[in-house]
Scaffold this active site. Sequence first.
Site, PDB file in Angstrom:
ATOM      1  N   LYS A   1      -3.036  -2.204  -4.541  1.00 52.31           N
ATOM      2  CA  LYS A   1      -2.704  -1.373  -3.638  1.00 52.31           C
ATOM      3  C   LYS A   1      -3.768  -1.215  -2.501  1.00 52.31           C
ATOM      4  O   LYS A   1      -3.449  -1.312  -1.396  1.00 52.31           O
ATOM      5  CB  LYS A   1      -2.394   0.209  -4.080  1.00 52.31           C
TER       6      LYS A   1
ATOM      7  N   ASN B   1      -3.496   2.365 -10.981  1.00 47.36           N
ATOM      8  CA  ASN B   1      -3.404   1.383  -9.889  1.00 47.36           C
ATOM      9  C   ASN B   1      -3.537   1.837  -8.476  1.00 47.36           C
ATOM     10  O   ASN B   1      -3.175   1.401  -7.543  1.00 47.36           O
ATOM     11  CB  ASN B   1      -1.898   0.669 -10.034  1.00 47.36           C
TER      12      ASN B   1
ATOM     13  N   ASP C   1      -2.398   9.107  -8.207  1.00 50.28           N
ATOM     14  CA  ASP C   1      -2.968   9.911  -9.508  1.00 50.28           C
ATOM     15  C   ASP C   1      -2.942   8.774 -10.878  1.00 50.28           C
ATOM     16  O   ASP C   1      -3.511   9.380 -11.702  1.00 50.28           O
ATOM     17  CB  ASP C   1      -1.601  10.806  -9.871  1.00 50.28           C
TER      18      ASP C   1
ATOM     19  N   THR D   1       3.602   1.775  -3.950  1.00 52.05           N
ATOM     20  CA  THR D   1       3.974   1.787  -5.225  1.00 52.05           C
ATOM     21  C   THR D   1       3.947   0.834  -6.198  1.00 52.05           C
ATOM     22  O   THR D   1       4.093  -0.270  -5.798  1.00 52.05           O
ATOM     23  CB  THR D   1       5.417   2.670  -5.292  1.00 52.05           C
ATOM     24  N   GLY D   2       4.015   1.153  -7.431  1.00 51.42           N
ATOM     25  CA  GLY D   2       4.139  -0.287  -8.345  1.00 51.42           C
ATOM     26  C   GLY D   2       5.711  -0.535  -8.568  1.00 51.42           C
ATOM     27  O   GLY D   2       5.997  -1.449  -8.990  1.00 51.42           O
TER      28      GLY D   2
ATOM     29  N   ASP E   1       1.372   7.299  -3.028  1.00 50.80           N
ATOM     30  CA  ASP E   1       1.909   6.784  -4.582  1.00 50.80           C
ATOM     31  C   ASP E   1       3.195   7.734  -4.748  1.00 50.80           C
ATOM     32  O   ASP E   1       3.379   8.798  -4.224  1.00 50.80           O
ATOM     33  CB  ASP E   1       0.917   7.209  -5.483  1.00 50.80           C
TER      34      ASP E   1
ATOM     35  N   ASP F   1       5.283   7.807  -8.412  1.00 47.60           N
ATOM     36  CA  ASP F   1       5.278   8.496  -9.635  1.00 47.60           C
ATOM     37  C   ASP F   1       4.146   9.427  -9.874  1.00 47.60           C
ATOM     38  O   ASP F   1       2.956   8.704  -9.805  1.00 47.60           O
ATOM     39  CB  ASP F   1       5.770   7.664 -10.587  1.00 47.60           C
TER      40      ASP F   1
END
Length: 267
Positions: A193, A219, A216, A42-43, A8, A10
Amino acid sequence: MIKLIAIDVDGTLLDSNRRLPYENIKAIKEINKDKVKVVIATGRPYSGIEAFLRKLDLFSDDQYCITNTGAFVMKNESKESIITNNLNIKDYKYLESLLKGYDLQLTIYTSNEIYNYSAKPNAASLYDSKILLMKIKIPNKNFNSPIGRINVMGKKAEIDKFQNKYYKILSENYYLMRNETFSLEILNKNCGKGKALKKLCEYIGIKRNETMAIGDKENDIEMLSFAGIGIAMGNASQRVKESANFITKNNDNYGLAFSIKNMKNFL
C-alpha cells in the site's frame, strides 16, 4: 495542508461487524466537498469495495483506489488501472508446486473475481469469499487474467509450517503479507500500500507531506509510514500503532470519522 487521505477498509472504514457506519459516510462526504481526495486502500479486490465507493460518493474517474494490497491502482468509475503490479498463471503454477504435502489451497484474486481450482474450496477460502460477498469461481483452461494476489489458504498451523519453510525463498521474488491467520498473501514484489500510495501521489501531483493515511493491520504499516500523517486505529495491533504518528478511537467508536473531523489537530 492535507490534500489526500488514504483509508483502509476492514477494521478502519468498516466496524467490527464489517458494516459501513453512517458516521464514516458523513465524514468522508464532507471532506470530499472540501476537495480533499479520499483514496480507499485495501487488500480487497475492486469488486469487494465497489458498493462502498458508490455509498461514499467516490464513484468517479477523478477519484482513485488502491486494491489487492497495491497490485492495482485504479480509477473508481471506469476501473482503468493506472498502475499495475500483477502476477500471472506461471506464478500460480510455481506456488502450486510448493504445496505438495500440505493441506492447503491457493486462491486467486483478480480485480473483479475470486478463483480456486479446487472443486471443493476449503473453509478459509469460503470464509474470505463470505467477507467479500464474492463467489468463488473455477478458472477455465485458458485462464490468463492479471492476478492481483495469490493466497495460501488453510488452517493457521498448516500455514505456519509452510511459511516457516518457504518464507525466505519466496520473499526474494515476491511481496508477502500475513494479514490473517488463515491466509498468506503472495504478491508482485512491487506491491504494498505504501509503494502504491507513493506512485499515486506522483501521478496526480500531491506531495508526501500533503497526505494522511489511516489503518489497522500489518499491510497498513508501510502506508502509515509513507504518509505525512499516519494514524492507527484504536483496534490496531501494537506494531501498527508504533508505526503511526497518532492513534485514534477504535472502529466501533468511529475512529475514522473522528480522525477526519479533527484532521487539523494532527497538523
